[in-house]
Design an enzyme around this catalytic site. Structure first.
Site, PDB file in Angstrom:
ATOM      1  CG  ASP A  89      -1.798   1.103   1.333  1.00 23.66           C
ATOM      2  OD1 ASP A  89      -3.000   0.696   0.932  1.00 23.66           O
ATOM      3  OD2 ASP A  89      -1.465   2.304   1.605  1.00 23.66           O
ATOM      4  CG  HIS A 146      -7.852  12.954  -7.411  1.00 22.89           C
ATOM      5  ND1 HIS A 146      -8.032  11.668  -6.724  1.00 22.89           N
ATOM      6  CD2 HIS A 146      -8.797  13.712  -6.940  1.00 22.89           C
ATOM      7  CE1 HIS A 146      -8.863  12.279  -5.843  1.00 22.89           C
ATOM      8  NE2 HIS A 146      -9.126  13.224  -5.692  1.00 22.89           N
ATOM      9  CG  ASN A 206      -4.937  11.294  -4.500  1.00 24.29           C
ATOM     10  OD1 ASN A 206      -4.437  11.592  -5.668  1.00 24.29           O
ATOM     11  ND2 ASN A 206      -5.665  10.224  -4.258  1.00 24.29           N
ATOM     12  CG  ASP A 253      -4.800   9.188 -11.774  1.00 23.23           C
ATOM     13  OD1 ASP A 253      -5.134   8.536 -10.595  1.00 23.23           O
ATOM     14  OD2 ASP A 253      -5.684   9.785 -12.287  1.00 23.23           O
ATOM     15  CD  GLU A 313      -4.695   4.312  -1.270  1.00 21.71           C
ATOM     16  OE1 GLU A 313      -4.859   4.657   0.228  1.00 21.71           O
ATOM     17  OE2 GLU A 313      -5.563   4.273  -1.930  1.00 21.71           O
TER      18      GLU A 313
END
Length: 341
Positions: free
Chosen positions: A217, A230, A225, A234, A259
């Site tokens: 993770d 975002h 973010n 990404d 994630e």
């Protein structure tokens, strides 16, 4: 018409053809149906490659990512009847329903064709039997020749219909295979998704292979973010995906959701799998990322992971649950570390 005017018309036609080809390629790349809304959106992108819309599309689709329905809406476009599909987008069922409908029509078309051929054969048999009776009664063979010619024409027509239907079936099969692959692939990172992982785990476990499962993770991803947006988040996810894939060749690397990533190690014991995963963690943590737009430092990005070895015949849920608990222990232990057991 003057030569200059004719040359100008040819140039305009060539440019129009080029624009049409570019728009068709754009729609095909992002799997957008050629309805007016999608055509207009693609036309705006293609005809103003340096404009704000084209730049936004380039940022969102960096690394081969397809536009999602949400992206098109956010950029001011409209969603057509069969829009582009994110794995979680609402238009994916519509695409699947379309393929199902096409398949059903294909099957019905084959069924109708077989029925027509059977009916033609039965009619030919009856007529041929009647002609044979007439010949025995002294009639000529003209009727038999006529019937045979008619039947040959029907057979040739049926063969042509069958060839066309076979071609359509081949194209539909390709679409179905493509849809099947998309259903098992994450559109953002290009990695296999959760469904593909579950299938791979079941297949390898049934084969009796030694399996180790890691759940990783990205640390403090929400902060990325919230602070940078975002689109930057990404890009971080794609960078992690690339790093894990490069560090774990010949093993299953997938995106589980959000994630969170999963790695299924084949034929490795726990220490060997841990060494490979640690190499990936160190590689990611050692990099210093910068924002492409401003060259401002993003800082380091790290991930935490939990790793466990599957017992022979153990169900996937139990193995995943154990790795997931180790992941959260690694988070509680300070992040940027791997816990294995």
């Amino acid at each position: 018409m003057s030569a200059r005017r004719q040359t100008r018309l040819v140039a305009v036609e060539d440019r129009s053809d080029h624009v049409f080809d570019c728009i068709r390629g754009f729609l095909k790349l992002h799997r957008l149906s050629p309805d007016p809304a999608h055509y207009a959106f693609a036309h705006r992108v293609i005809c103003d490659p340096n404009g704000a819309l084209a730049q936004s599309v380039a940022t969102l689709t960096e690394g081969g990512v397809r536009l999602t329905a949400r992206d098109i809406k956010a950029l001011g476009g409209e969603i057509g009847t069969f829009g582009v599909g994110d794995a979680a987008a609402a238009d994916e069922p519509a695409h699947a329903d379309t393929l199902v409908a096409q398949t059903q029509m294909q099957v019905e078309g084959f069924t109708d064709m077989v029925r027509r051929v059977r009916a033609d054969t039965e009619d030919f048999g009856r007529d041929l039997a009647a002609s044979a009776d007439a010949m025995r009664a002294g009639a000529g063979a003209d009727n038999v020749i006529l019937l045979t010619g008619l039947m040959l024409n029907r057979v040739q027509a049926a063969e042509a219909r069958l060839a066309a239907a076979t071609s359509e079936a081949d194209q539909l099969r390709e679409k179905l295979e493509e849809a099947r692959g998309d259903a098992r692939r994450d559109p953002l990172t290009g990695l296999p998704n959760r469904r593909a992982f579950e299938e791979a785990f079941a297949e390898r476990m049934q084969a009796g292979e030694t399996l180790c499962l890691a759940v990783v993770d990205v640390d403090r991803f929400k902060r990325v973010n919230d602070q940078f947006g975002h689109s930057v988040g990404d890009r971080v996810l794609r960078a992690i995906a690339d790093a894990l894939t490069a560090a774990c060749p010949d093993h299953f690397v997938g995106r589980y959701g959000g994630e969170e990533f999963i790695i299924l190690f084949y034929g490795l014991d726990l220490p060997a799998a841990r060494g490979m995963l640690e190499a990936a963690r160190i590689s990611v943590a050692s990099k210093r990322y910068r924002l492409r737009e401003s060259d401002a430092p993003l800082g380091s990005v790290t991930f935490s992971g939990g790793l466990t070895e599957a017992e022979p015949g153990e169900v996937q849920g139990a193995v995943f649950g154990r790795a997931d608990k180790l992941l959260y222990a690694a988070k509680d232990g300070g992040r940027n570390r791997i816990y294995a057991a």
